[in-house]
Design an enzyme around this catalytic site. Sequence first.
Site: not given
Length: 310
Positions: A225, A273
Amino acid sequence: MILLVKSGGESSLPEWRVLFATLLPELEVRWWNDPEVRAEEVAYAFVWAPEPGRLARYPNLRLVVSSGAGVDHIVGDPALPCVPIAKMAAPEAVARMREYALATVLFHHRKLHRFVANQRARIWREEETTEAARRSVGVMGLGTLGLPAALALRDVGFRVRGWSRTGREVEGIETFSGRDSLPAFLGGTEILLCLLAATPETAGIICARSLAMLPAGASVINAARGSHVVVTDLLAALDSGHIEAATLDVFDVEPLPEDSPLWTHPKVLVTPHVASLPDRAARARFVAAAIRAFEADGTVLNRYDPARGY
Ligand code: NDP
Ligand code: OXD
């Protein structure tokens, strides 16, 4: 009974319906914002980033299945109902993260970023590299995704070390646990791969202090993250030369804003991502398995534990 879906845009609903028609034929599949959904009939929710307060509207909700392996996009909801959450763990998701780990660690191991830059400048220059057996890779996080990645790296021949909260013994991997062991873990890590859960304890863990613990010339990969990395500290360490290069797949703000210095930094590889992005069929199979397991005896696959925060 209704399975409420919020994963991908609304245009993905027909595909979800086709997939779930075979896997969960007894459930009515409805889109998240469908105004005709009868709230009391919603039994299951399969979601990515539900708006805060929304899940609390369904009084008979039994299980939430997260469309991603991380659940930070769900558990930040102050009105989150007390319903179990299954974190996405499709075998394909694990396999894709393993591939990303291998691809990016090998990229840094063979210093490919230097060849990319040299090619642009039409420079023909050998770079000194070594074999995997002489390179140490440190994996932060040995969970659903981190452990298989660490094992794959071990099997390629790297000297792998792993760091986690509770610690575990893994054949052929040197393991470390807890904050106190961080200097020893980082001190022997030449390529750092972050696959930690995002919690208040792990926020900003890759910062000036921890980067300084890595040996000079180390590389950093973050596929967990954005909150794990203090970007200004990483940029400073790259610019000073202490850190050789970095690959980042996740960011505090996604999509990464156009004015981010990361886009153009010569030592940074940005991926959007995509480290582990299983296709809809794979995710639908996991949702069906999670619902079936829950219905059978209340088992929650890959369960989010609110006490641990991941
Ligand atoms: P898990 O919950 O299975 O594992 C988390 C790991 O983090 C565990 O090993 C845990 O330790 C460790 N950990 C948690 N808190 C601490 C702490 N305070 N100190 C040290 N270690 C800690 O997560 P997943 O493997 O499913 O996911 C890993 C990360 O990858 C998540 O951040 C997720 O959001 C992200 N992700 C990214 C994707 C992408 O495409 N880029 C796709 C999917 C997930 P312990 O083993 O002791 O419990
Ligand atoms: C995530 C995912 O949690 O994409 O990041 O699965």
